[in-house]
Design a protein around this motif. Sequence first.
Motif, short mmCIF file in Angstrom:
data_model
loop_
_atom_site.label_atom_id
_atom_site.label_comp_id
_atom_site.label_asym_id
_atom_site.label_seq_id
_atom_site.Cartn_x
_atom_site.Cartn_y
_atom_site.Cartn_z
N UNK A 1 -3.01 -6.99 -9.15
CA UNK A 1 -3.63 -5.74 -9.58
C UNK A 1 -3.26 -4.59 -8.65
N UNK A 2 -3.44 -3.38 -9.16
CA UNK A 2 -3.27 -2.16 -8.38
C UNK A 2 -4.62 -1.46 -8.31
N UNK B 1 -9.39 3.64 -9.93
CA UNK B 1 -8.66 2.91 -10.95
C UNK B 1 -8.35 1.49 -10.50
N UNK B 2 -8.22 0.60 -11.46
CA UNK B 2 -7.83 -0.78 -11.21
C UNK B 2 -7.01 -1.24 -12.41
N UNK C 1 -3.39 12.15 -2.72
CA UNK C 1 -4.79 11.94 -2.36
C UNK C 1 -5.35 10.59 -2.71
N UNK C 2 -4.53 9.72 -3.28
CA UNK C 2 -4.98 8.40 -3.71
C UNK C 2 -4.21 7.31 -2.97
N UNK C 3 -4.93 6.37 -2.40
CA UNK C 3 -4.32 5.18 -1.83
C UNK C 3 -4.17 4.13 -2.93
N UNK C 4 -3.00 3.54 -3.02
CA UNK C 4 -2.77 2.48 -4.00
C UNK C 4 -2.57 1.17 -3.26
N UNK C 5 -3.39 0.19 -3.60
CA UNK C 5 -3.36 -1.10 -2.92
C UNK C 5 -3.04 -2.18 -3.94
N UNK D 1 0.85 -1.18 0.00
CA UNK D 1 0.00 0.00 0.00
C UNK D 1 0.89 1.24 0.00
N UNK D 2 0.45 2.27 -0.68
CA UNK D 2 1.12 3.57 -0.61
C UNK D 2 0.11 4.66 -0.94
#
Length: 657
Positions: free
Chosen positions: A599-600, A610-611, A590-594, A585-586
């Motif tokens: 996939x992201x 987004x995916x 303003x967006x969390x990316x998991x 995770x990062x």
Amino acid sequence: MKIEKDCVLGYLSPIGTVGWNLGMAYIVYFIARLVFLVANYSFYEGHLAFPHLMEMLGGGLVFDTAAILVTNSLYIVILLLTPWRRLAQWVYVVINAVALAVNLADCVYFRFTMRRTTTTVFNEFQNENNLAGVIGTELVNHWYLVLLFIILVYAMWKLYRSPGKAVPVGKWWVWYPSQVLLLAACAPFVVAGIRGGFTTAVRPITISNANQYVDRPIEAALVLNTPFSIYRTIGKDVFVVPNYFSDEKTLASIYTPIHTPNDSLAGANSSLYTLHSSLKKNVVVLIVESFGREYIGALNETLENGQYKGYTPHVDSLVSHSTTFRYSFCNGRKSIDGMPSILSSIPMFVEPFFLTPASMNQVSGIASLLAGEGYETAFFHGAQRGSMGFMAFARSTGFQQYYGREDYNDDPRFGGDDDFDGMWAIWDEPFLQYYATKMSEMKEPFMTAVFTASSHHPYHVPEQYKDVYPEEGIEIHKCIRYTDMAIGKFFEKASHEPWFKNTIFVLTSDHTNLSDHPFYQTDIGGFCSPIIIYDPSQPVGEMQDKIAQQIDILPTVMGMLHYQKPYFGFGIDLLNTPAEDTWAVNYLNGIYQYVKHGHVLQFDGQQTKGMYALDDSLMQHNLVGKVPQQPQMELELKAIIQQYMERMTQDRLKVNE
């Protein structure tokens, strides 16, 4: 010309006036700190050795300087650029009276919070209807503080001094330019005082820097002052707890940062584990400045159709004997993000942890956990002490010793300041040799970490290496080659030491840097950092098909050491977690990316934006609503975010002992 007399102690030059009056402010702050200590003596008495008290009081001067210069900046401008002498006096007294009031208020309020008041206090009490009554009661109960306040404010008024003259009649055309020049001459000193120093290595100090002068987090309140804590956290109320889950048990069942011994003992099937060893292995963590995954040839087997060699032959060799991970990420984009992520398993969400009020929370880390098991711990950074706030964070998380540029200079076995790069720190090659040497003087078992500095803007290499590592590709590449060489020499020296084979080495970067490959310039590509685990007693040479991140380093090391107690960490034990359950995770703008299940997922706190498939290297195909795992990934990410925000705001970043 008649001079209006507006103070009782005569007149000084403008500079003399500023010096005298700001000097009074220092005295007032010092008195307030002593009162704070006396009022809360029971919190400190068991650890208040005289040398340590002097260290804390000396540190307090740094924060007092910043607070006094910030709060009195308007007064200085009025005094130097206007003829309004009486107004300047009023501004001075009122501003410093307010500063004194909040300092004295914390003499009482501290015992409830065990920290200096920050801007969060306004949110804490915004819904209280009886606040005026509470304040009135406390004023009566602590009448002696009110009396002290009145005495000190009266003294500031009576002892205030003013310049001798306003604008001389007919001389305004000389007076105003001279005053502007005087203000300009003072400005650099004011800026340096507010920042905490002159050098480029010093970032503007924050409340977390107080940990540099203390042995326990609670002592930071004695170093800080309340005006500094308030103004430095204006606009920093970054941790807002979402209400994704109303039930604590449900939240914990989805995700919890509390690890139990079973995490590290069940399913230990990696060849890195020494199940029958009775030895306590040493732990060495190398945090390499800007050493992004992109530069390492051995971790880019598919780049440029398999022809990419990278810039790190020595680290490539290390990788061939280490455990690495196919998808590995950092948890932030700044050096101050890397330290908490790597050493305390705390990712960066919204703002760097260092720069928020939560940095004053009770925090654990690899160093404190292992110090509790009898390890000797030390942190190494070739910059001056206090640079980047690393010393403060290191001390707050259990590092018993800190070695910086000053310590290197004091060691006659090394080159001293001749090895300084002129900007940031000691060059990597000599400092890593110093690092290896100092570890050989430590008692085993030990845990150490080093933060290198040379692969950094302005992207220079030592003079003797300019022909060895000429300009190529982008400007950081020569620095990467130099640092790679320094790492190679470090391992060469370490390999001859008796502690070498009883040591677990972890190598990662603090963050990524310049890039010349599109894959590493995407939203997720910009977070690609190496995570390399090397155990010389069992050199495996394995790339696991897992997702890894910096916050996994602490749990993974604890697992390798078979640590038997519950501990705190937002990451997971990589070597005991199936590939399908690994994740990263990062946070970016303003967006969390998991990252999970190949996939992201990109989430703005309310909805998925987004995916992308991980093998969609340029993130060109948004698959929102088309991936079966999306609802589960959203649920897990929400649980991570809520656990993070709750624990930050509630000071729950450690396991209660």
